[in-house]
Write a protein that holds these residues in place. Structure first.
Motif, mmCIF file in Angstrom:
data_model
loop_
_atom_site.group_PDB
_atom_site.id
_atom_site.type_symbol
_atom_site.label_atom_id
_atom_site.label_comp_id
_atom_site.label_asym_id
_atom_site.label_seq_id
_atom_site.Cartn_x
_atom_site.Cartn_y
_atom_site.Cartn_z
ATOM 1 N N ASP A 117 11.091 20.256 -51.297
ATOM 2 C CA ASP A 117 10.348 21.406 -50.616
ATOM 3 C C ASP A 117 11.240 22.534 -49.993
ATOM 4 O OD1 ASP A 117 7.120 20.300 -50.186
ATOM 5 O OD2 ASP A 117 8.769 18.726 -50.618
ATOM 6 N N LYS A 118 12.409 22.210 -49.406
ATOM 7 C CA LYS A 118 13.621 23.054 -48.909
ATOM 8 C C LYS A 118 13.653 24.221 -49.823
ATOM 9 C CE LYS A 118 16.384 20.912 -46.692
ATOM 10 N NZ LYS A 118 17.528 20.269 -45.886
ATOM 11 N N GLY A 119 13.617 24.120 -51.097
ATOM 12 C CA GLY A 119 14.069 25.055 -52.066
ATOM 13 C C GLY A 119 12.966 26.225 -51.819
ATOM 14 N N LEU A 120 11.641 25.865 -51.677
ATOM 15 C CA LEU A 120 10.693 26.732 -51.672
ATOM 16 C C LEU A 120 10.551 27.782 -50.549
ATOM 17 C CD1 LEU A 120 7.839 24.210 -52.484
ATOM 18 C CD2 LEU A 120 8.765 26.051 -54.040
ATOM 19 N N ILE A 121 11.298 27.473 -49.322
ATOM 20 C CA ILE A 121 11.155 28.113 -48.115
ATOM 21 C C ILE A 121 11.390 29.688 -48.185
ATOM 22 C CG2 ILE A 121 11.952 28.442 -45.577
ATOM 23 C CD1 ILE A 121 10.187 25.906 -46.746
ATOM 24 N N GLU A 122 12.522 30.025 -48.934
ATOM 25 C CA GLU A 122 12.857 31.593 -49.030
ATOM 26 C C GLU A 122 11.904 32.178 -49.669
ATOM 27 O OE1 GLU A 122 14.239 34.613 -47.489
ATOM 28 O OE2 GLU A 122 15.168 32.626 -46.728
ATOM 29 N N GLY A 123 11.336 31.629 -50.889
ATOM 30 C CA GLY A 123 10.240 32.486 -51.634
ATOM 31 C C GLY A 123 9.003 32.485 -50.825
ATOM 32 N N ILE A 124 8.698 31.611 -50.031
ATOM 33 C CA ILE A 124 7.498 31.573 -49.159
ATOM 34 C C ILE A 124 7.701 32.568 -48.270
ATOM 35 C CG2 ILE A 124 6.098 30.195 -47.405
ATOM 36 C CD1 ILE A 124 6.753 28.057 -49.176
ATOM 37 N N ARG A 125 8.879 32.595 -47.280
ATOM 38 C CA ARG A 125 9.107 33.588 -46.368
ATOM 39 C C ARG A 125 8.876 35.191 -46.766
ATOM 40 N NH1 ARG A 125 13.632 32.296 -44.611
ATOM 41 N NH2 ARG A 125 13.090 31.230 -42.950
ATOM 42 N N GLU A 126 9.424 35.186 -48.064
ATOM 43 C CA GLU A 126 9.333 36.748 -48.785
ATOM 44 C C GLU A 126 7.894 37.039 -49.123
ATOM 45 O OE1 GLU A 126 11.231 37.742 -52.765
ATOM 46 O OE2 GLU A 126 13.096 36.809 -51.328
ATOM 47 N N TYR A 127 7.088 36.103 -49.515
ATOM 48 C CA TYR A 127 5.703 36.195 -49.905
ATOM 49 C C TYR A 127 4.803 36.691 -48.440
ATOM 50 C CZ TYR A 127 0.996 35.261 -51.760
ATOM 51 O OH TYR A 127 -0.204 35.107 -52.378
ATOM 52 N N LEU A 128 5.411 35.877 -47.441
ATOM 53 C CA LEU A 128 4.464 36.235 -46.048
ATOM 54 C C LEU A 128 4.773 37.596 -45.569
ATOM 55 C CD1 LEU A 128 4.802 32.906 -44.233
ATOM 56 C CD2 LEU A 128 2.792 33.615 -44.857
ATOM 57 N N VAL A 129 5.940 37.973 -45.654
ATOM 58 C CA VAL A 129 6.609 39.246 -45.063
ATOM 59 C C VAL A 129 6.003 40.417 -45.994
ATOM 60 C CG1 VAL A 129 8.638 40.498 -44.726
ATOM 61 C CG2 VAL A 129 8.773 38.296 -43.980
ATOM 62 N N ASN A 130 5.965 40.174 -47.368
ATOM 63 C CA ASN A 130 5.340 41.159 -48.210
ATOM 64 C C ASN A 130 3.899 41.347 -47.809
ATOM 65 O OD1 ASN A 130 7.780 41.590 -49.353
ATOM 66 N ND2 ASN A 130 7.450 40.291 -51.173
ATOM 67 N N GLN A 131 2.993 40.175 -47.661
ATOM 68 C CA GLN A 131 1.821 40.401 -47.281
ATOM 69 C C GLN A 131 1.499 41.030 -46.057
ATOM 70 O OE1 GLN A 131 -0.338 36.502 -47.337
ATOM 71 N NE2 GLN A 131 -1.381 37.095 -49.052
ATOM 72 N N ILE A 132 2.341 40.846 -45.129
ATOM 73 C CA ILE A 132 1.972 41.420 -43.674
ATOM 74 C C ILE A 132 2.477 43.006 -43.746
ATOM 75 C CG2 ILE A 132 3.178 41.542 -41.238
ATOM 76 C CD1 ILE A 132 3.245 38.292 -41.543
ATOM 77 N N ASN A 133 3.573 43.060 -44.506
ATOM 78 C CA ASN A 133 4.087 44.630 -44.810
ATOM 79 C C ASN A 133 3.057 45.588 -45.867
ATOM 80 O OD1 ASN A 133 6.071 44.047 -43.025
ATOM 81 N ND2 ASN A 133 7.560 43.952 -44.751
ATOM 82 N N ALA A 134 2.285 44.865 -46.539
ATOM 83 C CA ALA A 134 1.340 45.464 -47.314
ATOM 84 C C ALA A 134 0.124 45.936 -46.814
ATOM 85 C CB ALA A 134 0.888 44.606 -48.363
ATOM 86 N N ARG A 135 0.141 45.660 -45.193
ATOM 87 C CA ARG A 135 -1.309 45.980 -44.530
ATOM 88 C C ARG A 135 -1.071 47.485 -44.165
ATOM 89 N NH1 ARG A 135 -1.112 40.352 -41.970
ATOM 90 N NH2 ARG A 135 -2.052 39.235 -43.462
#
Length: 135
Positions: A117-135
């Motif tokens: 699961d550790k390898g997913l963290i960076e991609g998830i962080r990027e996804y969250l930040v992009n979702q927040i920034n898209a607003r």
């Protein structure tokens, strides 16, 4: 080496990700994204809906595919399809895990993730930040 095919739900709610702590087995106390094994005849998405209902007593909607993690544990090879999901209905109930947390992009690394699961963290962080920034 035996391959185990599983699915994992990256459940998003109010810009937070749901993480669970294993309550049993060899990896007890490690943090992971909830999910489980794909049964014969199931699509990964069907398996995810079933597993999350069994483990957390909620209905989810499977959204975007993140990636397939391929990871060699000492005893087996794990092939894990990971999807972003949202809660459709129900209240979260921990049936198989000993703890759970909602993590923000900033707190994703505050728990001890299982190796796959550790390898997913960076991609998830990027996804969250992009979702927040898209607003």
């Amino acid at each position: 080496m035996k391959t185990v095919r599983v699915v994992a739900a990256i459940i998003i709610h109010e810009d937070k990700i749901f993480a669970t702590q294993r309550g049993y087995g060899e990896f007890k106390d490690g943090w992971e994204f909830p999910g489980g094994k794909i049964e014969p005849g199931e699509t990964p998405q069907e398996a995810l809906v079933r597993e999350i209902k069994e483990e957390l007593d909620i209905e989810i909607e499977v959204k975007d595919f993140l990636e397939t993690v391929e990871y060699d544990y000492p005893e087996f090879h794990l092939s894990m399809d990971c999807f972003f999901c949202t809660i459709r209905s129900g209240e979260l109930v921990l049936k198989e895990h000993e703890a759970a947390k909602w993590l923000t992009a900033e707190t994703l690394e505050s728990v001890e993730w299982l190796p796959a699961d550790k390898g997913l963290i960076e991609g998830i962080r990027e996804y969250l930040v992009n979702q927040i920034n898209a607003r």
